[in-house]
Design a protein around this motif. Sequence first.
Motif, PDB file in Angstrom:
ATOM      1  N   GLN A 129      -6.227 -10.097  -2.671  1.00 30.50           N
ATOM      2  CA  GLN A 129      -6.576 -10.069  -1.245  1.00 30.50           C
ATOM      3  C   GLN A 129      -7.366  -8.808  -0.875  1.00 30.50           C
ATOM      4  N   ALA A 130      -7.049  -7.687  -1.516  1.00 33.08           N
ATOM      5  CA  ALA A 130      -7.776  -6.454  -1.208  1.00 33.08           C
ATOM      6  C   ALA A 130      -9.258  -6.604  -1.543  1.00 33.08           C
ATOM      7  N   ILE A 131      -9.545  -7.142  -2.715  1.00 29.57           N
ATOM      8  CA  ILE A 131     -10.934  -7.373  -3.105  1.00 29.57           C
ATOM      9  C   ILE A 131     -11.581  -8.403  -2.187  1.00 29.57           C
ATOM     10  N   ALA A 132     -10.846  -9.477  -1.898  1.00 30.63           N
ATOM     11  CA  ALA A 132     -11.379 -10.535  -1.039  1.00 30.63           C
ATOM     12  C   ALA A 132     -11.796  -9.985   0.316  1.00 30.63           C
ATOM     13  N   LEU A 133     -10.969  -9.137   0.899  1.00 31.11           N
ATOM     14  CA  LEU A 133     -11.270  -8.622   2.229  1.00 31.11           C
ATOM     15  C   LEU A 133     -12.332  -7.531   2.192  1.00 31.11           C
ATOM     16  N   ALA A 134     -12.348  -6.721   1.137  1.00 34.75           N
ATOM     17  CA  ALA A 134     -13.411  -5.724   1.000  1.00 34.75           C
ATOM     18  C   ALA A 134     -14.772  -6.412   0.887  1.00 34.75           C
ATOM     19  N   LYS A 135     -14.822  -7.548   0.178  1.00 39.38           N
ATOM     20  CA  LYS A 135     -16.069  -8.296   0.058  1.00 39.38           C
ATOM     21  C   LYS A 135     -16.505  -8.898   1.388  1.00 39.38           C
ATOM     22  N   ASN A 136     -15.560  -8.996   2.339  1.00 35.81           N
ATOM     23  CA  ASN A 136     -15.879  -9.519   3.669  1.00 35.81           C
ATOM     24  C   ASN A 136     -16.047  -8.414   4.700  1.00 35.81           C
ATOM     25  N   GLY A 137     -16.272  -7.182   4.241  1.00 36.91           N
ATOM     26  CA  GLY A 137     -16.657  -6.112   5.130  1.00 36.91           C
ATOM     27  C   GLY A 137     -15.546  -5.232   5.662  1.00 36.91           C
ATOM     28  N   ALA A 145      -6.206  -3.434 -10.599  1.00 41.53           N
ATOM     29  CA  ALA A 145      -6.908  -3.555  -9.320  1.00 41.53           C
ATOM     30  C   ALA A 145      -8.048  -2.548  -9.225  1.00 41.53           C
ATOM     31  N   VAL A 146      -7.798  -1.324  -9.665  1.00 40.18           N
ATOM     32  CA  VAL A 146      -8.839  -0.291  -9.672  1.00 40.18           C
ATOM     33  C   VAL A 146     -10.025  -0.744 -10.525  1.00 40.18           C
ATOM     34  N   ALA A 147      -9.718  -1.267 -11.717  1.00 42.86           N
ATOM     35  CA  ALA A 147     -10.778  -1.698 -12.621  1.00 42.86           C
ATOM     36  C   ALA A 147     -11.549  -2.891 -12.061  1.00 42.86           C
ATOM     37  N   GLU A 148     -10.840  -3.854 -11.465  1.00 42.83           N
ATOM     38  CA  GLU A 148     -11.499  -5.046 -10.921  1.00 42.83           C
ATOM     39  C   GLU A 148     -12.386  -4.693  -9.726  1.00 42.83           C
ATOM     40  N   ALA A 149     -11.923  -3.771  -8.893  1.00 46.69           N
ATOM     41  CA  ALA A 149     -12.754  -3.336  -7.759  1.00 46.69           C
ATOM     42  C   ALA A 149     -14.008  -2.622  -8.250  1.00 46.69           C
ATOM     43  N   ALA A 150     -13.853  -1.791  -9.271  1.00 50.17           N
ATOM     44  CA  ALA A 150     -15.005  -1.073  -9.821  1.00 50.17           C
ATOM     45  C   ALA A 150     -16.037  -2.042 -10.402  1.00 50.17           C
ATOM     46  N   LEU A 151     -15.576  -3.088 -11.080  1.00 42.79           N
ATOM     47  CA  LEU A 151     -16.490  -4.094 -11.638  1.00 42.79           C
ATOM     48  C   LEU A 151     -17.329  -4.748 -10.550  1.00 42.79           C
ATOM     49  N   ARG A 152     -16.770  -4.844  -9.354  1.00 42.67           N
ATOM     50  CA  ARG A 152     -17.460  -5.495  -8.238  1.00 42.67           C
ATOM     51  C   ARG A 152     -18.127  -4.485  -7.307  1.00 42.67           C
ATOM     52  N   LEU A 158     -16.868  -2.139  -5.447  1.00 46.10           N
ATOM     53  CA  LEU A 158     -16.190  -2.056  -4.164  1.00 46.10           C
ATOM     54  C   LEU A 158     -15.422  -0.740  -4.066  1.00 46.10           C
ATOM     55  N   ASP A 159     -15.472  -0.120  -2.915  1.00 42.47           N
ATOM     56  CA  ASP A 159     -14.789   1.155  -2.674  1.00 42.47           C
ATOM     57  C   ASP A 159     -13.440   0.877  -2.023  1.00 42.47           C
ATOM     58  N   ILE A 160     -12.393   0.773  -2.835  1.00 42.09           N
ATOM     59  CA  ILE A 160     -11.038   0.525  -2.342  1.00 42.09           C
ATOM     60  C   ILE A 160     -10.125   1.612  -2.897  1.00 42.09           C
ATOM     61  N   ALA A 161      -9.347   2.241  -2.033  1.00 41.11           N
ATOM     62  CA  ALA A 161      -8.406   3.280  -2.461  1.00 41.11           C
ATOM     63  C   ALA A 161      -7.086   2.618  -2.842  1.00 41.11           C
ATOM     64  N   PHE A 162      -6.745   2.614  -4.127  1.00 39.53           N
ATOM     65  CA  PHE A 162      -5.501   2.022  -4.616  1.00 39.53           C
ATOM     66  C   PHE A 162      -4.533   3.105  -5.058  1.00 39.53           C
ATOM     67  N   SER A 163      -3.237   2.840  -4.886  1.00 38.13           N
ATOM     68  CA  SER A 163      -2.204   3.768  -5.342  1.00 38.13           C
ATOM     69  C   SER A 163      -0.897   3.016  -5.556  1.00 38.13           C
ATOM     70  N   VAL A 164       0.055   3.684  -6.178  1.00 36.55           N
ATOM     71  CA  VAL A 164       1.377   3.104  -6.448  1.00 36.55           C
ATOM     72  C   VAL A 164       2.320   3.478  -5.312  1.00 36.55           C
ATOM     73  N   CYS A 165       2.945   2.458  -4.708  1.00 37.29           N
ATOM     74  CA  CYS A 165       3.857   2.706  -3.585  1.00 37.29           C
ATOM     75  C   CYS A 165       4.749   1.493  -3.382  1.00 37.29           C
ATOM     76  N   ASP A 166       6.007   1.739  -3.082  1.00 42.63           N
ATOM     77  CA  ASP A 166       6.952   0.719  -2.643  1.00 42.63           C
ATOM     78  C   ASP A 166       6.659   0.417  -1.172  1.00 42.63           C
ATOM     79  N   MET A 167       6.540  -0.875  -0.805  1.00 44.30           N
ATOM     80  CA  MET A 167       6.225  -1.199   0.586  1.00 44.30           C
ATOM     81  C   MET A 167       7.277  -0.685   1.564  1.00 44.30           C
ATOM     82  N   ARG A 168       8.477  -0.420   1.074  1.00 40.97           N
ATOM     83  CA  ARG A 168       9.532   0.126   1.938  1.00 40.97           C
ATOM     84  C   ARG A 168       9.301   1.605   2.248  1.00 40.97           C
TER      85      ARG A 168
END
Length: 250
Positions: A53-61, A77-84, A86-96
């Motif tokens: 979803q992160a890549i999908a939404l980044a591709k939509n602006g 995710a970092v690698a897949e965004a780079a292949l496309r 896309l500038d997305i800041a990814f990190s490791v985090c528990d949603m809680r």
Amino acid sequence: MADYDDLAPFFHLIFQDWDASIERQGRQLASIIHSTWPGHHTMLDVSCGIGTQAIALAKNGFKVTGSDLSAKAVERAVAEAALRHLDIAFSVCDMREAHAHHGSGFDLVISGDNSIPHLLTDEDISLALRQMLACLRPGGGCLLTVRDYDREERGTNIVKPYGVRSENGKRYLGFQIWDFEGECYDFTLYFLEEDLASREVKVRSMRSRYYAVGTPRLLALMEKAGFEDVRRLDEVFYQPVLIGTRALES
């Protein structure tokens, strides 16, 4: 989370065509967002996995930030965004712990692919929802996509097939097996991997547990966490979509 670390190289095989799914999900999610929260642009994905979803939404602006509990999923995710490109800041985090990690001020927070039911109690779900609310600016929106558990069979040895996928000289058969215990179920995901040249077969399995929480309960928990205009949207995405908005400050 070790099993989800192990799943990261194969997670795209859940989809018949991952790239096509990214394109489709991006269009569908963007349409929901534009119609519900026009002008909202900055996005936090609190369960990004390998970046669908992160890549999908980044591709939509959208300007996207993503995090996940699985370090290996985040690496992919970092690698897949780079292949496309896309500038997305990814990190490791528990949603809680989303607010402590990411801070406030986002226009939107999302959690897709039935990630919320990884939290096995109402208390943990409520904690995650309060963290999401705190990440939003006033008037910001929350969007969750989940399974419709009220329509799912309960029991043991329940098989959920994905079908056959082929890539890079290998063929994969993927399926899940569910075993319910009360309101939770143990989940095993199997991939049978066949090398088409050597005919060597490997079996890979990943295990987790889910809380089969119904959407009425989730909507009630969203309201309790402080979201307004909470509702379920059907037939706009491949899973039910639950949305809510942080109140504007008076």
